[in-house]
Design an enzyme around this catalytic site. Structure first.
Site, mmCIF file in Angstrom:
data_model
loop_
_atom_site.group_PDB
_atom_site.id
_atom_site.type_symbol
_atom_site.label_atom_id
_atom_site.label_comp_id
_atom_site.label_asym_id
_atom_site.label_seq_id
_atom_site.Cartn_x
_atom_site.Cartn_y
_atom_site.Cartn_z
ATOM 1 N N SER A 61 0.797 -1.227 0.000
ATOM 2 C CA SER A 61 0.000 0.000 0.000
ATOM 3 C C SER A 61 0.827 1.274 0.000
ATOM 4 C CB SER A 61 -0.939 0.005 1.207
ATOM 5 O OG SER A 61 -0.208 -0.152 2.400
ATOM 6 N N HIS A 78 -5.300 -3.807 -2.313
ATOM 7 C CA HIS A 78 -5.015 -2.803 -3.348
ATOM 8 C C HIS A 78 -4.908 -3.410 -4.743
ATOM 9 C CE1 HIS A 78 -4.314 0.578 -0.595
ATOM 10 N NE2 HIS A 78 -3.878 -0.347 0.230
ATOM 11 N N LYS A 128 -11.777 0.133 -1.339
ATOM 12 C CA LYS A 128 -10.937 0.684 -2.401
ATOM 13 C C LYS A 128 -11.652 0.534 -3.745
ATOM 14 C CE LYS A 128 -7.351 -0.413 0.879
ATOM 15 N NZ LYS A 128 -7.424 0.825 1.652
HETATM 16 C C1 LIG Z 1 -2.976 -3.911 2.635
HETATM 17 C C2 LIG Z 1 -4.177 -3.472 3.384
HETATM 18 N N1 LIG Z 1 -4.904 -4.370 4.075
HETATM 19 C C3 LIG Z 1 -5.984 -4.009 4.757
HETATM 20 C C4 LIG Z 1 -6.420 -2.704 4.793
HETATM 21 C C5 LIG Z 1 -7.608 -2.354 5.639
HETATM 22 O O1 LIG Z 1 -8.708 -2.075 4.877
HETATM 23 P P1 LIG Z 1 -9.871 -1.116 5.384
HETATM 24 O O2 LIG Z 1 -9.340 0.278 5.360
HETATM 25 O O3 LIG Z 1 -10.935 -1.334 4.389
HETATM 26 O O4 LIG Z 1 -10.266 -1.528 6.761
HETATM 27 C C6 LIG Z 1 -5.722 -1.742 4.069
HETATM 28 C C7 LIG Z 1 -6.115 -0.330 3.982
HETATM 29 O O5 LIG Z 1 -6.506 0.370 4.834
HETATM 30 C C8 LIG Z 1 -4.560 -2.127 3.370
HETATM 31 O O6 LIG Z 1 -3.838 -1.221 2.723
#
Ligand SMILES: Cc1ncc(COP(=O)(O)O)c(C=O)c1O
Lengths: 54, 434
Positions: B185, B213, B244
């Site tokens: 990310s 992502h 996303k």
């Molecule tokens: C790699 C990764 N996993 C999990 C998440 C968590 O997702 P969410 O923001 O939808 O809770 C994110 C982003 O926030 C992320 O970048």
């Protein structure tokens, strides 16, 4: 000596230090084993224990 | 003395950043008017920091389904799936995701964060081993602390390092779970998944991939990195988020592992939190349909990502290793990054500022995410603006001024500004209004 405070290590540095120790001694050091390490003595004891277990 | 005293070092760092005139942690949008446009401080602003990869936040199909669901089923479920029951919509979304991924089972969670928390902390117990990439997302780290399994990290994207660490554990009993991400990310780099699969097979471990992502972004049909690399059979668990590409909120895990359903009454972050409300379930299901029926969005996203990445790279910025929709400009100095970020926002471009410890290796990233909803002129505006500001800040090669070797304060920035005629007044560089 307090390894974390006196060497100015942040949490990521401690984890990276752990990885380096793993490679140096060819052992596996689970992250939670490092959580209780404060002094060099603690570290020695932890590594000794892990080596004798291996 | 106060219970909050322990945060004074953090508060000190935050204050210093705010003193420089920028506060990236409390930026406010007066309005958001489309997937790629908003209003910040009264100024029309192009959005380059949204993770809105397919540009579906205002998609009429999703919006209509969501409105209809609220009217029909109410604003909230007011409880958890386990204690208060599932709605038909939850099960339909789980079935649609399982179908999309060609897997037998799917569990939906209230956030992507909770999907990782639930799956990782529950799958491995105290007699198992959890092996994670050193640059894992915070949700994976937090999951490793919620669970009881010993945790070992391997060097980022390094299959040999993973193999070395697994071989140290090979005589230890228990199951081993490896966790990697599709696209990371912060830098936008992908995992060397084929090599990881070889290691996984060699050591008989389980493999989980977080496609947060990469869902909707990579692969022939948008299933992510595992699809693009042709190794889906070897991936035991796919975790992802709705926040996303699917433009809502929530998370999921799909798997074909027999017995998977037991996790519904074992995974605490699934059991002890309210389930997603009907409006979210409906828009997510609709967005998944759109994602499947409109692959041209992915094609446009890929083209936009390349245009932006190549433009910034061509201008001389240090960028991540791959042209994916996450495009990070890597800066070595936090203070420079903060001032740069503020300038871009002031000039009508919003992007993310990623600071250590969220970034690997103490660098600061100006992190953009490209959307299929961006038009080429949006991308070109952003490249041009970032290049102009980069030159003013002395960050680009054709400028004779290298990076300042040490911490740069707002004053030192303006001192350098005085040596170059094309700059704006010092007040604009780092001392303006947040
Ligand atoms: C790699 C990764 N996993 C999990 C998440 C968590 O997702 P969410 O923001 O939808 O809770 C994110 C982003 O926030 C992320 O970048």
């Amino acid at each position: 000596m307090n390894i974390v405070n006196d060497l100015g290590l942040d949490s990521i540095a401690v984890m990276n230090f752990t990885m380096a120790l793993e490679d140096k001694f060819d052992i596996s050091i689970p992250l939670h084993d490092m959580a209780s390490v404060v002094t060099v003595q603690d570290l020695l004891r932890t590594i000794e224990t892990l080596r004798s277990d291996a | 003395m106060s219970i909050l005293d322990k945060f004074s070092p953090l508060a000190g760092r935050y204050d210093r950043m705010r003193d420089s005139g920028a506060d990236p942690f409390s930026i406010k949008f007066d309005d958001v008017v489309s997937s790629v446009e908003g209003v910040v401080n009264g100024k029309r602003t192009l959005l380059f920091g949204t993770n809105n990869y397919l540009g579906l936040t205002f998609d009429p199909h999703s919006v209509e389904k969501s409105v209809e669901a609220i009217r029909l089923h109410g604003t909230g479920t007011t409880g958890s799936r386990i204690a208060n029951g599932s709605y038909k919509g939850h099960e339909e979304l789980e079935a649609a995701l399982a179908d999309f991924y060609g897997r037998k089972h799917c569990m939906v969670f209230s956030t992507g964060y909770q999907a990782n928390l639930a799956m990782i902390s529950t799958l491995v117990g105290q007699n198992d081993h959890l092996i994670i990439d050193a640059d894992s997302h915070a949700s994976i780290y937090d999951a490793s602390r919620l669970g009881h399994a010993p945790v070992v990290r391997f060097r980022h994207n390094n299959p040999d390092d993973l193999a070395k660490r697994l071989s140290r554990l090979k005589d230890q009993p228990g199951d081993k779970l490896i966790v990697v991400e599709g696209i990371y990310s912060m830098l936008g780099d992908t995992a060397p998944l084929k090599e990881f699969v070889d290691v996984k097979r060699e050591f008989g471990a389980y493999l989980m991939i977080d496609e947060a992502h990469s869902m909707g972004v990579l692969g022939e049909t948008g299933r992510g990195l595992a699809e693009r690399e042709g190794v889906e059979e070897d991936v035991d668990f796919v975790v992802g988020t709705f926040s996303k590409s699917l433009a809502s909120v929530g998370g999921f895990c799909v798997s074909s592992l027999p017995g998977f359903e037991i996790l519904r009454i074992a995974a605490r972050p699934y059991m002890f939190t309210a389930s997603l409300p009907p409006a979210i379930i409906a828009s997510t299901t609709a967005a998944l349909e759109t994602m499947r029926s409109e692959p041209q969005r992915r094609a446009k996203l890929t083209a936009n990502a390349r245009r932006f990445y190549n433009g910034l790279k061509g201008a001389g910025f240090t960028v991540g290793p791959e042209a994916n929709p996450i495009v990070a400009v890597i800066l070595n100095e936090v203070d420079v990054a903060v001032a740069f970020w503020k300038r871009l926002v002031d000039e009508g471009m919003y992007l993310n500022l990623a600071l250590p410890p969220a970034t690997p290796s103490h660098q600061a990233f100006l992190r953009s995410s490209v959307s299929a909803a961006h038009e080429p002129e949006h991308i070109d505006f952003a490249i041009e603006l970032m290049t102009r500001v980069g030159r003013e800040f002395g960050l680009l090669p054709e400028n004779v001024h290298p990076f300042p070797p040490r911490q740069v304060t707002a004053e030192r920035l303006s001192a350098r500004a005085a040596t170059m005629p094309a700059r704006r007044p010092a007040a604009d560089v780092g001392a303006g209004m947040a």
